[in-house]
Scaffold this active site. Structure first.
Site, PDB file in Angstrom:
ATOM      1  N   LYS A  53       3.789   8.915   9.064  1.00 25.63           N
ATOM      2  CA  LYS A  53       3.472   8.338  10.372  1.00 25.63           C
ATOM      3  C   LYS A  53       4.434   8.817  11.481  1.00 25.63           C
ATOM      4  CE  LYS A  53       0.595   4.751   8.461  1.00 25.63           C
ATOM      5  NZ  LYS A  53       0.732   4.384   7.063  1.00 25.63           N
TER       6      LYS A  53
ATOM      7  N   TYR B 170       0.855  -1.191   0.000  1.00 22.37           N
ATOM      8  CA  TYR B 170       0.000   0.000   0.000  1.00 22.37           C
ATOM      9  C   TYR B 170       0.887   1.236   0.000  1.00 22.37           C
ATOM     10  CZ  TYR B 170      -3.475   3.438   1.594  1.00 22.37           C
ATOM     11  OH  TYR B 170      -4.290   4.530   1.709  1.00 22.37           O
TER      12      TYR B 170
ATOM     13  N   ASP C 157       9.300   2.927   0.010  1.00 20.36           N
ATOM     14  CA  ASP C 157       8.263   3.546   0.833  1.00 20.36           C
ATOM     15  C   ASP C 157       8.462   3.119   2.287  1.00 20.36           C
ATOM     16  OD1 ASP C 157       5.977   4.453   2.056  1.00 20.36           O
ATOM     17  OD2 ASP C 157       4.579   3.648   0.562  1.00 20.36           O
TER      18      ASP C 157
END
Ligand SMILES: *Cc1c(COP(=O)(O)O)cnc(C)c1O
Length: 434
Positions: free
Chosen positions: A274, A141, A236
């Site tokens: 995050k 994702y 990522d």
């Protein structure tokens, strides 16, 4: 107000009653309970029930909730003004701190969400190479931009719809999706389309289809193929960055490589989110200086943001990263080991077939699978009904695990032995009844 009355009210105004799909508990059933507050390792719902939190804001709350030093930094920043639309010293300091800990981040651009970061990374890769195609892996994702909503994990895995409606064929056409960890599929794709590939994007370690440890050498192979064919390697680390290890998952592999006398591989571009916002909206795209110099205002690849580098959000990220020293990471690692080993031991003692996916301090459980899965097809064979049953048992008992079998379980530095013991005992009680 009862939980079901609240859910009805929420659903009457917010689609699905939520502002992000996994929060709707579709993966486990039942009505989500609204959250009122959180402190340290504990989260409290609107009825005043307290839970040991194993979501930790999907990883952002790495120090636990409402850490006083972070809250203080945020309120100090807020009192100086909420947003200026101009550069601040704190932004520069945060970017420097990122580079200090993560050497491939030679230049850094702050944005507000991981979605923006990966979207910009792709644009940058296409701008740099003049090529269109990208490769991503099924189950990884990368946020919700059109070209990346193809065979994605996270909430899409839960819903069983790996593609989104509303994504044009044109937007998806340039995205090639390969099975994660599949060396043959990757080398074949490069053999066939090498000269058309702008970038390969991968989660440093997949953690949005449950947690998958990258097969040994897989990231290195991507890096080599990209270099050979002039494609950009985008790693990522929105979820893994500053969490899987002190320098993200890349740092874990780097340390391993150095220990075995191998030259570490390195991403061309990397995305963070995050943890670097410590619970407020900060994300980043970073990477090689020559590539990053293609971004506006230096270069032809456009990217901008009214709230990028917002001073209040940056204060939270900066305070969080500063507190996240080696000792904090060691504590996080101890907590993760205790949790994943403890829960797995409890399940095994009652003969519950399962495996544990681990990548550094990240982990998740796969019910019904005796060995940890690697591809999304393997992950999809897990027993989601068993997970849903465990979820509801734990929630009753005062534990707040992720409301989907396809998500990582998160601990913080503020979880205690008592917290972990409480979770393990609750899992043991569930397993005994199965
Ligand atoms: C969470 C996540 C994103 C998206 O970040 P948002 O801030 O939710 O847009 C992208 N990539 C990975 C690996 C993530 O875990």
């Amino acid at each position: 107000m009862s939980t079901s009355a609240f859910s009805a009210r929420a659903r009457a105004i917010l689609p699905g009653g939520v502002n992000s799909p996994v929060r709707a508990w579709n993966g486990v059933g039942g009505d989500p309970v609204p959250i009122a507050s959180a402190r340290g390792s504990r989260i409290t719902d609107a009825d005043g029930r307290e839970y040991v939190d194993l979501v930790c804001s999907w990883g952002a709350a790495i120090l636990g909730h409402a850490r006083p030093e972070v809250v203080e930094a945020v309120s100090r920043a807020a009192s100086r003004g909420l947003s200026f639309g101009a550069t601040t010293e704190a932004e520069v300091e945060l970017a420097e701190l990122v580079r200090e800990r993560y050497a491939p981040a030679e230049r850094v651009r702050l944005v507000s969400t991981g979605t923006e970061a990966t979207m910009t990374a792709l644009r940058l890769a296409r701008g740099a190479t003049g090529r269109d195609r990208i490769i991503k892996f099924a189950g990884c994702y990368h946020g919700h931009s059109d070209g990346l909503l193809v065979a994605a994990g996270s909430g899409l895995a839960t819903a069983g719809t790996p593609d989104s409606a509303g994504v044009t064929r044109a937007a998806a056409a340039d995205t090639m999706v390969l099975p994660y960890g599949d060396v043959d599929a990757l080398t074949d794709a490069f053999a066939e389309h090498g000269a058309e590939i702008a970038a390969v994007i991968t989660e440093a370690a997949p953690a949005n289809m449950g947690v998958v440890e990258p097969p040994h050498g897989f990231n290195r192979l991507i890096s080599q193929l990209c270099r050979h064919e002039g494609a950009i390697f985008i790693v990522d680390e929105v979820l893994t960055g500053f969490r899987a290890g002190p320098a993200g998952w890349w740092g874990v592999e780097r340390d391993r490589d150095i220990a075995s006398g191998i030259e570490p591989w390195s991403p061309d571009l990397v995305t963070f989110g995050k943890v670097i916002g410590g619970g407020l909206p900060v994300a980043a795209i970073a990477g090689k200086a020559d590539l990053m110099a293609l971004l506006a205002p230096l270069g032809p690849v456009y990217q901008a943001g009214t709230l990028s580098g917002n001073p209040v959000a940056v204060a939270a990220g900066l305070a969080t990263l500063k507190l996240l020293d080696d000792a904090a990471h060691a504590r996080l690692a101890d907590n993760a080991d205790a949790l994943f080993e403890g829960v797995s031991g409890a399940l095994a003692s009652h003969n519950i077939t399962h495996s544990v996916g681990r990548a550094g301090t990240l982990g998740s459980f796969f019910f019904g699978l005796a060995t940890p899965p690697v591809t999304f097809a393997e992950v999809a064979r897990q027993d989601t009904a068993a997970y849903a049953s465990l979820f509801h048992h734990l929630h009753e008992a005062g534990v707040y695990p992720p409301p989907s079998a396809f998500e990582a379980w998160f601990v913080s530095t503020s979880h205690s032995e008592v917290d972990v013991g409480f979770v393990v005992d609750a899992v043991d009680a569930w397993a005994r009844e199965q």
